[in-house]
Design a protein around this motif. Structure first.
Motif, PDB file in Angstrom:
ATOM      1  N   UNK A  38       0.824  -1.204   0.000  1.00 43.03           N
ATOM      2  CA  UNK A  38       0.000   0.000   0.000  1.00 43.03           C
ATOM      3  C   UNK A  38       0.864   1.263   0.000  1.00 43.03           C
ATOM      4  N   UNK A  39       1.963   1.240   0.755  1.00 46.53           N
ATOM      5  CA  UNK A  39       2.865   2.396   0.797  1.00 46.53           C
ATOM      6  C   UNK A  39       3.540   2.637  -0.551  1.00 46.53           C
ATOM      7  N   UNK A  40       3.954   1.559  -1.204  1.00 42.96           N
ATOM      8  CA  UNK A  40       4.586   1.699  -2.521  1.00 42.96           C
ATOM      9  C   UNK A  40       3.570   2.238  -3.525  1.00 42.96           C
ATOM     10  N   UNK A  41       2.348   1.711  -3.493  1.00 42.79           N
ATOM     11  CA  UNK A  41       1.308   2.192  -4.402  1.00 42.79           C
ATOM     12  C   UNK A  41       0.973   3.660  -4.147  1.00 42.79           C
ATOM     13  N   UNK A  42       0.972   4.068  -2.885  1.00 45.18           N
ATOM     14  CA  UNK A  42       0.728   5.472  -2.557  1.00 45.18           C
ATOM     15  C   UNK A  42       1.854   6.348  -3.104  1.00 45.18           C
ATOM     16  N   UNK A  43       3.093   5.896  -2.949  1.00 43.02           N
ATOM     17  CA  UNK A  43       4.235   6.654  -3.474  1.00 43.02           C
ATOM     18  C   UNK A  43       4.138   6.774  -4.993  1.00 43.02           C
TER      19      UNK A  43
END
Length: 70
Positions: A36-41
């Motif tokens: 989720x963090x990578x997708x947000x970035x």
């Protein structure tokens, strides 16, 4: 993105797959939170409205999966 355009499930799966590859290549744990963090970035860095939609839907998909599996 036009109202009549829909994001295909394959696009969501591809975004999650690319985020997974990033985590693996950089030796990070492959968890839903990290994905989720990578997708947000990626969403933040993207300038393409369609890609932003794909990343947002991929994050939403992961959240739904996490809540359903608990």
């Amino acid at each position: 993105m036009n109202e009549d355009e829909q994001v295909r499930p394959e696009e969501i799966h591809q975004a999650i797959g690319e985020a997974s590859n990033y985590l693996i290549e950089h030796c990070f744990a492959l968890t839903a939170g990290n994905l989720s963090k990578v997708l947000l970035a990626q969403d933040i860095l993207s300038t393409d409205p369609r890609q932003k939609t794909v990343f947002a839907l991929a994050r939403q998909f992961l959240k739904q999966k996490m809540h359903r599996d608990n």
